[in-house]
Every structure is written in C-alpha cells, then in structure tokens.
Design an enzyme around this catalytic site. Structure first.
Site, PDB file in Angstrom:
ATOM      1  N   GLU A  84      15.410  17.720  34.627  1.00 38.20           N
ATOM      2  CA  GLU A  84      14.714  16.880  35.605  1.00 38.20           C
ATOM      3  C   GLU A  84      15.534  15.638  35.946  1.00 38.20           C
ATOM      4  O   GLU A  84      16.263  15.109  35.108  1.00 38.20           O
ATOM      5  CB  GLU A  84      13.349  16.446  35.052  1.00 38.20           C
ATOM      6  CG  GLU A  84      12.392  17.628  34.945  1.00 38.20           C
ATOM      7  CD  GLU A  84      10.979  17.226  34.547  1.00 38.20           C
ATOM      8  OE1 GLU A  84      10.067  17.985  34.845  1.00 38.20           O
ATOM      9  OE2 GLU A  84      10.789  16.160  33.944  1.00 38.20           O
ATOM     10  N   CYS A  97      17.639   8.429  38.509  1.00 30.99           N
ATOM     11  CA  CYS A  97      17.537   8.555  37.051  1.00 30.99           C
ATOM     12  C   CYS A  97      17.908   9.989  36.685  1.00 30.99           C
ATOM     13  O   CYS A  97      17.264  10.931  37.142  1.00 30.99           O
ATOM     14  CB  CYS A  97      16.111   8.217  36.616  1.00 30.99           C
ATOM     15  SG  CYS A  97      15.834   8.474  34.862  1.00 30.99           S
ATOM     16  N   CYS A 104      15.699  16.561  23.840  1.00 29.69           N
ATOM     17  CA  CYS A 104      16.347  15.491  23.065  1.00 29.69           C
ATOM     18  C   CYS A 104      15.994  15.670  21.592  1.00 29.69           C
ATOM     19  O   CYS A 104      14.842  15.980  21.268  1.00 29.69           O
ATOM     20  CB  CYS A 104      15.871  14.127  23.558  1.00 29.69           C
ATOM     21  SG  CYS A 104      16.684  12.767  22.682  1.00 29.69           S
ATOM     22  N   CYS A 108      11.640  10.191  19.363  1.00 33.93           N
ATOM     23  CA  CYS A 108      10.893   8.933  19.547  1.00 33.93           C
ATOM     24  C   CYS A 108       9.425   9.288  19.795  1.00 33.93           C
ATOM     25  O   CYS A 108       9.126  10.166  20.615  1.00 33.93           O
ATOM     26  CB  CYS A 108      11.460   8.130  20.709  1.00 33.93           C
ATOM     27  SG  CYS A 108      13.221   7.764  20.500  1.00 33.93           S
ATOM     28  N   CYS A 111       7.660   9.367  23.408  1.00 34.34           N
ATOM     29  CA  CYS A 111       8.422  10.018  24.477  1.00 34.34           C
ATOM     30  C   CYS A 111       8.085  11.501  24.567  1.00 34.34           C
ATOM     31  O   CYS A 111       8.141  12.223  23.566  1.00 34.34           O
ATOM     32  CB  CYS A 111       9.905   9.833  24.204  1.00 34.34           C
ATOM     33  SG  CYS A 111      10.960  10.811  25.276  1.00 34.34           S
ATOM     34  N   GLY A 153      17.224  13.163  27.235  1.00 34.97           N
ATOM     35  CA  GLY A 153      18.383  13.213  26.352  1.00 34.97           C
ATOM     36  C   GLY A 153      18.924  11.863  25.938  1.00 34.97           C
ATOM     37  O   GLY A 153      18.602  10.825  26.523  1.00 34.97           O
ATOM     38  N   GLU A 154      19.728  11.882  24.882  1.00 34.45           N
ATOM     39  CA  GLU A 154      20.427  10.692  24.384  1.00 34.45           C
ATOM     40  C   GLU A 154      21.890  10.821  24.823  1.00 34.45           C
ATOM     41  O   GLU A 154      22.653  11.623  24.281  1.00 34.45           O
ATOM     42  CB  GLU A 154      20.314  10.634  22.854  1.00 34.45           C
ATOM     43  CG  GLU A 154      21.276   9.690  22.168  1.00 34.45           C
ATOM     44  CD  GLU A 154      21.265   8.258  22.685  1.00 34.45           C
ATOM     45  OE1 GLU A 154      20.208   7.616  22.651  1.00 34.45           O
ATOM     46  OE2 GLU A 154      22.325   7.792  23.146  1.00 34.45           O
ATOM     47  N   SER A 185      21.581   4.564  28.987  1.00 28.42           N
ATOM     48  CA  SER A 185      20.545   4.051  28.088  1.00 28.42           C
ATOM     49  C   SER A 185      20.564   4.809  26.767  1.00 28.42           C
ATOM     50  O   SER A 185      20.493   6.031  26.743  1.00 28.42           O
ATOM     51  CB  SER A 185      19.174   4.212  28.761  1.00 28.42           C
ATOM     52  OG  SER A 185      18.170   3.793  27.878  1.00 28.42           O
ATOM     53  N   SER A 208      17.098   1.188  24.285  1.00 26.88           N
ATOM     54  CA  SER A 208      15.654   1.297  24.157  1.00 26.88           C
ATOM     55  C   SER A 208      15.286   0.711  22.797  1.00 26.88           C
ATOM     56  O   SER A 208      15.652   1.258  21.767  1.00 26.88           O
ATOM     57  CB  SER A 208      15.297   2.788  24.255  1.00 26.88           C
ATOM     58  OG  SER A 208      13.933   2.952  24.082  1.00 26.88           O
ATOM     59  N   LEU A 209      14.596  -0.428  22.787  1.00 28.95           N
ATOM     60  CA  LEU A 209      14.365  -1.153  21.519  1.00 28.95           C
ATOM     61  C   LEU A 209      12.955  -0.907  20.987  1.00 28.95           C
ATOM     62  O   LEU A 209      12.773  -0.296  19.944  1.00 28.95           O
ATOM     63  CB  LEU A 209      14.611  -2.643  21.726  1.00 28.95           C
ATOM     64  CG  LEU A 209      14.643  -3.450  20.432  1.00 28.95           C
ATOM     65  CD1 LEU A 209      15.937  -3.184  19.674  1.00 28.95           C
ATOM     66  CD2 LEU A 209      14.514  -4.946  20.704  1.00 28.95           C
ATOM     67  N   ASN A 284       2.639   4.408  29.399  1.00 29.36           N
ATOM     68  CA  ASN A 284       1.790   5.311  30.165  1.00 29.36           C
ATOM     69  C   ASN A 284       0.890   6.081  29.205  1.00 29.36           C
ATOM     70  O   ASN A 284       1.382   6.777  28.320  1.00 29.36           O
ATOM     71  CB  ASN A 284       2.663   6.273  30.960  1.00 29.36           C
ATOM     72  CG  ASN A 284       1.828   7.035  31.945  1.00 29.36           C
ATOM     73  OD1 ASN A 284       0.945   7.783  31.544  1.00 29.36           O
ATOM     74  ND2 ASN A 284       2.057   6.820  33.210  1.00 29.36           N
ATOM     75  N   CYS A 327       9.115   6.408  32.618  1.00 30.43           N
ATOM     76  CA  CYS A 327       9.950   6.442  31.415  1.00 30.43           C
ATOM     77  C   CYS A 327       9.305   7.252  30.309  1.00 30.43           C
ATOM     78  O   CYS A 327       8.121   7.092  30.022  1.00 30.43           O
ATOM     79  CB  CYS A 327      10.145   5.029  30.895  1.00 30.43           C
ATOM     80  SG  CYS A 327      11.503   4.246  31.691  1.00 30.43           S
TER      81      CYS A 327
HETATM   82  S1  SF4 Z   1      13.168   8.019  24.319  1.00 28.08           S
HETATM   83 FE1  SF4 Z   1      15.210   8.817  24.875  1.00 28.08          FE
HETATM   84  S2  SF4 Z   1      16.244   9.030  22.881  1.00 28.08           S
HETATM   85 FE2  SF4 Z   1      14.045   8.867  22.400  1.00 28.08          FE
HETATM   86  S3  SF4 Z   1      13.325  11.023  22.313  1.00 28.08           S
HETATM   87 FE3  SF4 Z   1      12.999  10.281  24.428  1.00 28.08          FE
HETATM   88  S4  SF4 Z   1      14.824  10.965  25.553  1.00 28.08           S
HETATM   89 FE4  SF4 Z   1      15.324  11.031  23.344  1.00 28.08          FE
END
Ligand code: SF4
Length: 345
Positions: A84, A97, A104, A108, A111, A153-154, A185, A208-209, A284, A327
């Site tokens: 996507e 984006c 991923c 997190c 997410c 993804g990271e 990011s 991303s903190l 969200n 996000c």
């Molecule tokens: S926030 Fe980013 S790094 Fe964390 S699981 Fe989601 S996609 Fe992966």
C-alpha cells in the site's frame, strides 16, 4: 536497476552511453514501460531489449479516496503480493507515503501493519515504482511533493534496498526528487541510524518515539528492548545534521498512557540540545481495544509543554482515517470486503 547497472546492460547492445541515460529517463522520469514508445532510442536497440527484458511498474489494483482528498493505493507486484501507498494533498505540497517492506516484523502494539508480520522486503524497483505510479496518477512534477517512508515496514531493516531506491529517486536523469524532500521513518533501529549518518547524500530522518520511559516503550515498541532510549538518542546525536535540519519525532498520543505533561518534560530532557520537531499524532481508535485517543485539550497541553521547553511541536491533522490510510493503519485489505486484515499469502 540503477543508472549504472542499466548502462552495463545497454552497453551489450549499443556503444552509445547516452542510450542508457535516455532509457533510464523514460523508465523513471516518464514512468514509461512500453519500449516501442521510447521514440528517441534506435528501433534496433528497442527490439533487442524487448527480446530480453520486461519493464513493469506496480499495478494499481484498488484506489480508495478519503473525504480529505487522500487516496490510498493497493499496488500489485510481479510476484502477486501487494503493498500500500498513500497520496496526501496538503495546503502547499503533496506528500506521498510509501512502503519499504510487505508487512513488518517489529510488532509495535498500536500499528495494524504489525499484525501482518514480515512477508518480505521490497526491491529498489518496487519501492521507486510506488512513486512513479502515484506521481503519474496525480501528474506530479518531481519538485512538487515530499516523500515519506512511513508506510508498511521498517526501512532500516531493508537498508540496502531502501538506499538503492533513494539513489534511484534522487537521480536527476530520472525522477530527481531532492534528498531533503525524502524522509525515512524508523522505529529506532540504532545500527541503521549509525550507518545512515555516514551516507552523503542521505534522506532526512524521523523516529517513531511514542514513549519517554524504557518501561513503556518496551511495551509499545519491542525494538526498544534491543535499543533503549539512551542509545537511540545517542545515535541521533551522531547524525551530521545540515544547517536548519531537524530530526522529526513522531509521537502517537494515547490517553492516560503517554500524554501527561511529565511525559512532555521527559521528552524535552531526552532531546537535550538535539534539533527536533515533534509531530503529535492523534491515535486512531478504529481497530485496537484498550487504547484510546488523547482528547484535543490534553494534546494541546502536551504540545504547549514542549513549546515551553523550546521544542518545535505540532498536532498533526489526522489524514485518510476514513479509508484506513492514517499512520499505523496500512495493512492489506481484502479487495472484496475492504476488511482488515486478511491473509497476505
Ligand atoms: S509502527 Fe512501523 S516499525 Fe512499528 S510495526 Fe508498524 S510499520 Fe513496523
């Protein structure tokens, strides 16, 4: 293929180096996949290339338009897997984006992409292909948009491919996006940040903190167990920032968990003298039980606490939430039902 790799291929069929540059410009600058239409290349060269090669961009399978003008794309790749990417129009510029992996592995907790696990890394062509497709869809000139690796993804876990895509995207013979308009990011992959610090040119960095203590960040973002906050901020201080460049911190506000004024003060202390801007992201609430969004008043008070400590901070408008494009909401939909999440096999 990079321009250099393409030049090696073309040199098998032509002794004119500029033919490789022309081909590169057709593929990336004009998103052309049909060799027959590349009118400034000799007919014989086009025929030889067509016998051996296929030029393919990701195929648009689904477009979902938000009330706010954002459009989320489901793009089908050569091997049948999907990814996507999101078009986000803003007042003065557009932001695209894009994704660096399918799914991923970092888990997190806030997410949705994390639910997919890691399916596979994307190739440089698949990463740059998301940009060529979205730019062509919206008739965007290269200097008219910002690019953020904030999709699935990271990016630092797919370092070599992402950097190869960065070089494809910034090549002036192709798409030619300015490096300063590309932001990568990360969830805080410290070895990747240290590697990135040695690149020149390099994309800008966002982190991303979302928590200011190791205990809470360990819970939200398991990567923190490997690279805790002190190590993360130490690596950020090693970045050779350009004048006026700032590291962006993305901070998802979760009611009663990370949104108190003392969290803001801890964040300011962690930052020290590091030039920062903080994007506060309203959570969200659509999919995960147990987390709630911070009310606007509390979000403003958090922002003001940061501003009082001389840290640039703003509350980001939620974009594309009605199409699950905000996000942390990217995950492959079932095209028939538009439900999340589905098998990605
Ligand atoms: S926030 Fe980013 S790094 Fe964390 S699981 Fe989601 S996609 Fe992966």
């Amino acid at each position: 293929m990079s321009r250099q790799a393409l030049a090696r291929v073309v040199s098998e069929f032509s002794d004119k180096p500029f033919h490789a540059r022309q081909l590169f410009s057709w593929i990336y600058g004009r998103a052309e996949t049909d060799l027959a239409k590349m009118s400034n290349l000799p007919r014989s060269l086009r025929a030889s290339l067509a016998e051996r090669f296929v030029i393919a961009h990701p195929r648009v399978e689904l477009r979902q338009s938000s009330r706010d003008g954002s459009v989320k794309y489901l793009l089908r790749l050569e091997d049948g897997k999907a990814v996507e990417a999101v078009y986000i129009p803003e007042k003065t510029r557009v932001t695209l984006c894009i994704s660096s992996q399918i799914g991923c592995p970092l888990g997190c907790t806030f997410c949705l992409t994390a639910k997919m696990g890691l399916v596979r890394n994307l190739t440089p062509g698949e990463i740059a292909g998301q940009v060529t497709v979205l730019a062509a869809e919206h008739h965007l000139a290269a200097n008219a948009y910002n690019l953020v690796f904030m999709g699935m993804g990271e990016p630092l876990n797919n370092y070599d491919q992402v950097l190869a895509a960065f070089h494809l995207l910034t090549d002036l013979e192709g798409i030619g996006i300015a490096a300063r308009h590309i932001t990568l990011s990360t969830a805080g992959v410290v070895p990747g940040i240290r590697r990135l610090a040695r690149e020149n040119p390099r994309p800008r960095l966002a982190v991303s903190l979302s928590a200011t203590t190791d205990a809470l960040r360990d819970e939200f973002m398991p990567i923190n167990r490997a690279y805790p906050l002190a190590e993360l901020f130490a690596s950020l201080r090693e970045l050779p920032l350009a004048p006026r460049e700032k590291v962006t911190l993305e901070y998802v506000l979760l009611r009663g968990m990370n949104d108190r004024r003392e969290d803001a003060h801890r964040l300011a202390s962690l930052a020290g003298k590091l030039p920062l801007k903080v994007n506060l992201i309203p959570y969200n609430e659509t999919w995960r039980e147990g987390y709630a969004a911070t009310p606007l008043e509390s979000a403003r008070s958090f922002r003001d606490a940061l501003l009082d400590r001389k840290i640039s901070a703003s509350i980001r408008r939620r974009r594309g939430a009605d199409i699950s494009a905000a996000c942390g909401q990217l995950a492959i939909l079932d095209p028939a039902t538009l439900e999340h999440p589905v098998s990605v096999a």
